[in-house]
Design an enzyme around this catalytic site. Structure first.
Site, short mmCIF file in Angstrom:
data_model
loop_
_atom_site.label_atom_id
_atom_site.label_comp_id
_atom_site.label_asym_id
_atom_site.label_seq_id
_atom_site.Cartn_x
_atom_site.Cartn_y
_atom_site.Cartn_z
N GLY A 1 0.79 -1.29 0.06
CA GLY A 1 0.00 -0.11 0.00
C GLY A 1 0.85 1.28 0.01
O GLY A 1 0.23 2.27 0.31
N ASN B 1 1.87 2.98 -2.57
CA ASN B 1 1.01 3.88 -3.69
C ASN B 1 -0.26 4.24 -3.01
O ASN B 1 -0.42 5.58 -3.12
CB ASN B 1 0.82 3.24 -4.81
CG ASN B 1 2.18 2.89 -5.75
OD1 ASN B 1 2.56 3.79 -6.34
ND2 ASN B 1 2.65 1.86 -5.91
N LYS C 1 -16.12 -15.66 -10.08
CA LYS C 1 -15.45 -14.54 -10.24
C LYS C 1 -16.42 -13.53 -10.40
O LYS C 1 -16.58 -12.43 -9.98
CB LYS C 1 -14.49 -14.41 -11.40
CG LYS C 1 -13.83 -13.25 -11.59
CD LYS C 1 -12.68 -13.62 -12.64
CE LYS C 1 -11.92 -12.24 -12.93
NZ LYS C 1 -10.56 -12.43 -13.39
N MET D 1 -3.41 -7.40 -7.26
CA MET D 1 -2.87 -8.55 -8.03
C MET D 1 -4.06 -9.62 -8.64
O MET D 1 -3.82 -10.80 -8.48
CB MET D 1 -1.89 -9.36 -7.32
CG MET D 1 -0.61 -8.38 -6.97
SD MET D 1 0.19 -7.49 -8.40
CE MET D 1 1.57 -6.90 -7.73
N ARG D 2 -4.76 -8.99 -9.14
CA ARG D 2 -5.82 -9.92 -9.84
C ARG D 2 -6.37 -9.34 -11.19
O ARG D 2 -6.87 -8.01 -11.20
CB ARG D 2 -7.02 -9.73 -8.85
CG ARG D 2 -7.76 -10.91 -8.60
CD ARG D 2 -8.78 -10.98 -7.47
NE ARG D 2 -8.22 -11.40 -6.43
CZ ARG D 2 -8.24 -12.76 -6.17
NH1 ARG D 2 -8.80 -13.77 -6.91
NH2 ARG D 2 -7.67 -13.27 -4.88
N HIS E 1 2.30 0.13 -13.43
CA HIS E 1 2.98 -0.98 -13.53
C HIS E 1 4.59 -0.55 -13.41
O HIS E 1 4.74 0.33 -14.11
CB HIS E 1 2.67 -1.63 -14.97
CG HIS E 1 3.46 -2.83 -15.16
ND1 HIS E 1 3.30 -4.12 -14.49
CD2 HIS E 1 4.67 -3.09 -15.77
CE1 HIS E 1 4.08 -5.23 -14.64
NE2 HIS E 1 4.98 -4.39 -15.70
C1 GAR Z 1 3.76 -1.31 -7.20
O1 GAR Z 1 5.23 -1.52 -7.46
C2 GAR Z 1 3.14 -1.81 -8.44
O2 GAR Z 1 3.73 -1.11 -9.70
C3 GAR Z 1 2.97 -3.02 -8.71
O3 GAR Z 1 2.57 -3.52 -7.33
C4 GAR Z 1 3.37 -2.72 -6.52
C5 GAR Z 1 2.31 -2.18 -5.35
O4 GAR Z 1 3.10 -1.79 -4.18
N1 GAR Z 1 2.14 -3.74 -9.58
C6 GAR Z 1 2.27 -4.45 -10.37
O5 GAR Z 1 3.02 -5.04 -10.36
C7 GAR Z 1 0.93 -4.48 -11.41
N2 GAR Z 1 1.28 -5.57 -12.62
P1 GAR Z 1 2.32 -0.98 -2.86
O6 GAR Z 1 1.51 -2.14 -2.73
O7 GAR Z 1 3.52 -0.61 -2.06
O8 GAR Z 1 1.49 0.13 -3.76
#
Ligand code: GAR
Length: 205
Positions: A17, A19, A70, A95-96, A114
């Protein structure tokens, strides 16, 4: 702006989390004018739950295993989005893969981040895959979500150089720093009505 005129954002997350926190911070500082209305989480152990609670943001935990299909799982999520009058769905480490039906319903109002320069290194390990491949530059992509994984029209990208003395850990750190800068920026552009999708391309107007 009056709070009731603000657009409502939902962040979908499965993990740490960071982001989410960067977005919450940008809202707090007034860099993004929006209401962080909801976190949708599919993992009871996700760090994002604590982070959201600390910020006073409502969290709904929707677990795939609690639903027969789903479709039912996503119907529950849609119910939460409607109840909270969500205008923008922000995927931040969710992640889904969302179904084509879900994406169709919200197309143009779901964005994703990404940790690589798409279309390279799609999937769940973008940073590690780029590092192991030996590329000299990688980066971060924010894009609208379409039916394919890590594929929709690109909003913003920023390059990160991989130096010879970088380790996977130092690269992760650099990538996350850029993520925390460009995701709030992309959200701001969306909320200001400055993103125009033209086929595969996004014009910033
Ligand atoms: C981030 O690095 C995001 O870019 C990646 O998951 C991480 C989440 O971090 N997303 C992917 O790889 C999607 N394909 P966070 O939970 O610390 O925000």
């Amino acid at each position: 702006m009056d709070e009731k005129n603000l657009k409502n954002i939902a962040v979908f997350a499965s993990g740490r989390g960071t982001n989410f926190s960067a977005i919450a911070q940008a809202i707090k500082k007034g860099k993004i004018k929006a209401n962080l209305a909801l976190v949708v989480c599919d993992n009871p152990k996700a760090g994002v739950i604590k982070r959201a609670k600390r910020q006073g943001v409502k969290v709904v935990l929707v677990l795939r295993e609690d639903f027969k299909s789903k479709e039912e799982f996503e119907a529950k999520i849609i119910q939460h989005l409607e109840e909270n009058k969500i205008d923008l769905v922000v995927l931040a480490g969710f992640m889904r893969l969302l179904s084509p039906n879900f994406v169709k319903r919200f197309y143009g109002r779901i964005i994703n981040i990404h940790p690589a320069l798409l279309p390279s290194f799609k999937g769940t390990q973008g940073i590690q895959d780029a590092f192991n491949y030996g590329v000299k530059v990688t980066g971060v992509t924010v894009h609208f979500v379409d039916e394919e994984m890590d594929h929709g029209p690109i909003i913003l990208q920023e390059v990160v150089k991989i130096k010879e003395n970088d380790t996977l850990e130092s690269l992760e750190e650099k990538i996350h720093k850029i993520e925390h800068k460009i995701y709030p920026e992309a959200i701001r552009l969306f909320l200001e009505g400055r993103l125009k999708i033209e086929g595969r391309k996004v014009k910033i107007i």
